[in-house]
Write a protein that holds these residues in place. Structure first.
Motif, PDB file in Angstrom:
ATOM      1  N   ALA A 130       0.843  -1.198   0.000  1.00 38.01           N
ATOM      2  CA  ALA A 130       0.000   0.000   0.000  1.00 38.01           C
ATOM      3  C   ALA A 130       0.873   1.241   0.000  1.00 38.01           C
ATOM      4  O   ALA A 130       2.056   1.189   0.317  1.00 38.01           O
ATOM      5  N   ARG A 131       0.234   2.345  -0.340  1.00 35.28           N
ATOM      6  CA  ARG A 131       0.974   3.598  -0.500  1.00 35.28           C
ATOM      7  C   ARG A 131       1.717   4.058   0.750  1.00 35.28           C
ATOM      8  O   ARG A 131       2.868   4.480   0.650  1.00 35.28           O
ATOM      9  N   PRO A 132       1.097   3.991   1.947  1.00 37.98           N
ATOM     10  CA  PRO A 132       1.853   4.442   3.131  1.00 37.98           C
ATOM     11  C   PRO A 132       3.158   3.668   3.309  1.00 37.98           C
ATOM     12  O   PRO A 132       4.193   4.242   3.641  1.00 37.98           O
ATOM     13  N   GLY A 133       3.102   2.373   3.073  1.00 40.40           N
ATOM     14  CA  GLY A 133       4.304   1.553   3.184  1.00 40.40           C
ATOM     15  C   GLY A 133       5.353   1.998   2.183  1.00 40.40           C
ATOM     16  O   GLY A 133       6.553   2.008   2.473  1.00 40.40           O
ATOM     17  N   MET A 134       4.901   2.382   1.015  1.00 41.82           N
ATOM     18  CA  MET A 134       5.838   2.826  -0.014  1.00 41.82           C
ATOM     19  C   MET A 134       6.454   4.173   0.373  1.00 41.82           C
ATOM     20  O   MET A 134       7.647   4.408   0.161  1.00 41.82           O
ATOM     21  N   MET A 135       5.659   5.041   0.974  1.00 41.15           N
ATOM     22  CA  MET A 135       6.203   6.334   1.393  1.00 41.15           C
ATOM     23  C   MET A 135       7.299   6.130   2.434  1.00 41.15           C
ATOM     24  O   MET A 135       8.374   6.730   2.355  1.00 41.15           O
ATOM     25  N   ASP A 136       7.041   5.267   3.400  1.00 41.38           N
ATOM     26  CA  ASP A 136       8.057   4.972   4.416  1.00 41.38           C
ATOM     27  C   ASP A 136       9.303   4.396   3.770  1.00 41.38           C
ATOM     28  O   ASP A 136      10.427   4.779   4.077  1.00 41.38           O
ATOM     29  N   SER A 153       1.394   2.666  -8.375  1.00 41.43           N
ATOM     30  CA  SER A 153      -0.055   2.627  -8.285  1.00 41.43           C
ATOM     31  C   SER A 153      -0.506   1.273  -7.765  1.00 41.43           C
ATOM     32  O   SER A 153      -0.163   0.241  -8.327  1.00 41.43           O
ATOM     33  N   PHE A 154      -1.242   1.320  -6.674  1.00 43.52           N
ATOM     34  CA  PHE A 154      -1.759   0.082  -6.098  1.00 43.52           C
ATOM     35  C   PHE A 154      -3.175  -0.210  -6.587  1.00 43.52           C
ATOM     36  O   PHE A 154      -3.861  -1.065  -6.062  1.00 43.52           O
TER      37      PHE A 154
END
Ligand code: ZN
Length: 183
Positions: A130-136, A153-154
């Motif tokens: 997911a996006r939050p994991g990718m931001m981290d 893009s998820f």
């Protein structure tokens, strides 16, 4: 690995929303081919590989795919593959960004065919869902270069119900199954 048989049927089905598609083999949820639909003749053209497919997908609205973008191919040529239930088809949304170098986008069809889960494999082999994991992840790994979360893009491809085996469609049980299938 199965080859899509070339069909010369003039009316390859036009699917409304997405012109790019990934195709998934029934049962094993492994993608066996990537295909893109021509904006002129609606025939499906098989892509050599995922990278090629992503190139057309990422720019789809601004620059729709047509047969003669492939060298030696014109709209006169029979379709490479036809949209039918010999395989399960999943349809990616258009304009999904090209996967940054070193990463891999993985689409997994659930065993009950209900949906596709998307995750990215990082250069270190970590799976991100997911996006939050990718931001981290990107914050922790500045060495990945100038990549932004919007390069990922998820959004899940849509499962084309017409191509799902009949016994599954008629028996939509077990949809409460956990999504733990991901490995
Ligand atoms: Zn064409």
């Amino acid at each position: 690995m199965e080859k899509g048989s070339a069909s010369s049927s003039p009316e390859t089905e036009k699917t409304p929303q997405a012109t790019s598609s990934t195709k998934i083999l029934t049962g094993t949820s492994v993608i066996v081919a990537y295909a893109v639909q021509c904006d002129n003749c609606y025939k499906w053209r098989k892509m050599e590989n995922e990278e090629h497919f992503e190139e057309f997908r990422c720019n789809h609205s601004a620059d729709p795919f047509v047969c003669n973008k492939l060298s030696g191919t014109t709209c006169e040529k029979p379709a490479d593959i036809s949209f039918d239930s010999s395989h399960v088809w999943v349809m990616d949304k258009p304009n999904i960004p090209k996967t940054p170098k070193g990463f891999k986008r993985i689409a997994t069809l659930r065993s009950d065919y209900s949906k596709v889960d998307v995750q990215y494999l990082t250069p270190q082999g970590k799976k991100i869902r997911a996006r939050p994991g990718m931001m981290d992840y990107l914050q922790e790994h500045p060495e990945c270069g100038p990549i932004s979360p919007s390069d990922f893009s998820f959004e899940a491809p849509k499962v084309m119900r017409d191509t799902v085996p009949k016994h599954v469609v008629n028996n939509p049980a077990s949809s409460t199954k956990k999504k733990r299938k991901l490995k």
